[in-house]
Design a protein around this motif. Structure first.
Motif, PDB file in Angstrom:
ATOM      1  N   ALA A  78     -54.781  -0.111 -26.465  1.00 49.64           N
ATOM      2  CA  ALA A  78     -56.119   0.467 -26.260  1.00 49.64           C
ATOM      3  C   ALA A  78     -56.081   1.513 -25.142  1.00 49.64           C
ATOM      4  CB  ALA A  78     -57.131  -0.632 -25.951  1.00 49.64           C
ATOM      5  N   TYR A  79     -55.394   1.191 -24.047  1.00 46.86           N
ATOM      6  CA  TYR A  79     -55.251   2.171 -22.968  1.00 46.86           C
ATOM      7  C   TYR A  79     -54.512   3.423 -23.447  1.00 46.86           C
ATOM      8  CZ  TYR A  79     -56.796  -1.021 -19.273  1.00 46.86           C
ATOM      9  OH  TYR A  79     -57.530  -1.843 -18.460  1.00 46.86           O
ATOM     10  N   ALA A  80     -53.461   3.234 -24.230  1.00 48.56           N
ATOM     11  CA  ALA A  80     -52.689   4.369 -24.733  1.00 48.56           C
ATOM     12  C   ALA A  80     -53.558   5.267 -25.617  1.00 48.56           C
ATOM     13  CB  ALA A  80     -51.464   3.878 -25.507  1.00 48.56           C
ATOM     14  N   HIS A  81     -54.413   4.662 -26.418  1.00 52.50           N
ATOM     15  CA  HIS A  81     -55.323   5.439 -27.267  1.00 52.50           C
ATOM     16  C   HIS A  81     -56.209   6.351 -26.403  1.00 52.50           C
ATOM     17  CE1 HIS A  81     -58.255   6.420 -30.376  1.00 52.50           C
ATOM     18  NE2 HIS A  81     -59.197   6.018 -29.547  1.00 52.50           N
ATOM     19  N   ALA A  82     -56.754   5.807 -25.331  1.00 52.45           N
ATOM     20  CA  ALA A  82     -57.617   6.611 -24.445  1.00 52.45           C
ATOM     21  C   ALA A  82     -56.819   7.749 -23.800  1.00 52.45           C
ATOM     22  CB  ALA A  82     -58.258   5.727 -23.386  1.00 52.45           C
ATOM     23  N   ARG A  83     -55.609   7.453 -23.355  1.00 51.63           N
ATOM     24  CA  ARG A  83     -54.773   8.506 -22.744  1.00 51.63           C
ATOM     25  C   ARG A  83     -54.429   9.594 -23.757  1.00 51.63           C
ATOM     26  NH1 ARG A  83     -52.180   4.146 -20.622  1.00 51.63           N
ATOM     27  NH2 ARG A  83     -50.471   4.348 -22.096  1.00 51.63           N
ATOM     28  N   GLU A  84     -54.018   9.163 -24.948  1.00 47.53           N
ATOM     29  CA  GLU A  84     -53.575  10.121 -25.971  1.00 47.53           C
ATOM     30  C   GLU A  84     -54.708  11.011 -26.474  1.00 47.53           C
ATOM     31  OE1 GLU A  84     -51.777   7.501 -28.819  1.00 47.53           O
ATOM     32  OE2 GLU A  84     -50.116   7.032 -27.453  1.00 47.53           O
ATOM     33  N   THR A  85     -55.906  10.465 -26.580  1.00 43.81           N
ATOM     34  CA  THR A  85     -57.037  11.251 -27.093  1.00 43.81           C
ATOM     35  C   THR A  85     -57.778  11.991 -25.996  1.00 43.81           C
ATOM     36  OG1 THR A  85     -58.596   9.391 -26.917  1.00 43.81           O
ATOM     37  CG2 THR A  85     -57.390   9.641 -29.009  1.00 43.81           C
ATOM     38  N   GLY A  86     -57.614  11.566 -24.742  1.00 38.81           N
ATOM     39  CA  GLY A  86     -58.353  12.185 -23.643  1.00 38.81           C
ATOM     40  C   GLY A  86     -59.848  11.907 -23.714  1.00 38.81           C
ATOM     41  N   CYS A  87     -60.231  10.821 -24.388  1.00 40.10           N
ATOM     42  CA  CYS A  87     -61.657  10.544 -24.577  1.00 40.10           C
ATOM     43  C   CYS A  87     -62.365  10.125 -23.284  1.00 40.10           C
ATOM     44  CB  CYS A  87     -61.873   9.510 -25.680  1.00 40.10           C
ATOM     45  SG  CYS A  87     -61.156   7.886 -25.379  1.00 40.10           S
ATOM     46  N   ILE A  88     -61.618   9.602 -22.309  1.00 39.70           N
ATOM     47  CA  ILE A  88     -62.209   9.182 -21.037  1.00 39.70           C
ATOM     48  C   ILE A  88     -61.747  10.143 -19.945  1.00 39.70           C
ATOM     49  CG2 ILE A  88     -62.352   7.360 -19.289  1.00 39.70           C
ATOM     50  CD1 ILE A  88     -61.729   5.375 -21.590  1.00 39.70           C
ATOM     51  N   ARG A  89     -62.712  10.742 -19.270  1.00 40.32           N
ATOM     52  CA  ARG A  89     -62.389  11.645 -18.147  1.00 40.32           C
ATOM     53  C   ARG A  89     -62.308  10.875 -16.839  1.00 40.32           C
ATOM     54  NH1 ARG A  89     -66.442  16.555 -19.781  1.00 40.32           N
ATOM     55  NH2 ARG A  89     -65.135  17.444 -21.414  1.00 40.32           N
ATOM     56  N   ARG A  90     -63.256   9.940 -16.657  1.00 38.44           N
ATOM     57  CA  ARG A  90     -63.271   9.085 -15.459  1.00 38.44           C
ATOM     58  C   ARG A  90     -64.213   7.929 -15.700  1.00 38.44           C
ATOM     59  NH1 ARG A  90     -67.385   9.384 -11.939  1.00 38.44           N
ATOM     60  NH2 ARG A  90     -66.104   8.911 -10.156  1.00 38.44           N
ATOM     61  N   TYR A  91     -64.119   6.907 -14.834  1.00 34.90           N
ATOM     62  CA  TYR A  91     -65.035   5.774 -14.947  1.00 34.90           C
ATOM     63  C   TYR A  91     -65.212   5.116 -13.588  1.00 34.90           C
ATOM     64  CZ  TYR A  91     -60.779   2.942 -14.993  1.00 34.90           C
ATOM     65  OH  TYR A  91     -59.574   2.378 -14.668  1.00 34.90           O
ATOM     66  N   ASP A  92     -66.319   4.409 -13.445  1.00 37.27           N
ATOM     67  CA  ASP A  92     -66.628   3.628 -12.244  1.00 37.27           C
ATOM     68  C   ASP A  92     -67.040   2.233 -12.676  1.00 37.27           C
ATOM     69  OD1 ASP A  92     -66.462   5.675 -10.153  1.00 37.27           O
ATOM     70  OD2 ASP A  92     -68.191   6.558 -11.178  1.00 37.27           O
TER      71      ASP A  92
END
Length: 110
Positions: A78-92
């Motif tokens: 799941a983390y790899a998916h977010a990294r590969e797609t760039g869907c998350i810029r930042r979070y708090d």
């Protein structure tokens, strides 16, 4: 009970990819002892904000979950998916405790 609220800044062009990520984490949190309350994706207004809320019985239970997820292959995918797609810029993350039952103003001395 402790509830974690995550505020995300997401890529507006990757909302579909973020939704895949969200569905994976709902499943993962629920299978690892938490209760996921859902993800909330942009609809009207800002198109780069999303939220998630999930609870664990205690901070210790949340810390156990965090420890488990670091070595869990499904979590890492799941983390790899977010990294590969760039869907998350930042979070708090913010931790709160819910108030789940109400009382009349009279019972509260108001």
């Amino acid at each position: 009970m402790i509830t974690c609220t995550i505020t995300y800044e997401i890529d507006p062009d990757q909302v579909s990819a973020f939704e895949v990520y969200a569905k994976a984490w709902i499943h993962l949190v629920n299978t690892m002892g938490g209760t996921h309350h859902g993800y909330f994706l942009p609809h009207e207004g800002a198109n780069d904000r999303a939220w998630a809320m999930f609870s664990f019985p205690s901070l210790a239970a949340y810390e156990d979950y965090r420890s488990q997820m670091t070595n869990d292959p499904a979590c890492q995918r799941a983390y790899a998916h977010a990294r590969e797609t760039g869907c998350i810029r930042r979070y708090d993350r913010t931790f709160t405790r819910p108030v789940l039952s109400g009382a009349s103003p009279e019972a509260l001395g108001l």
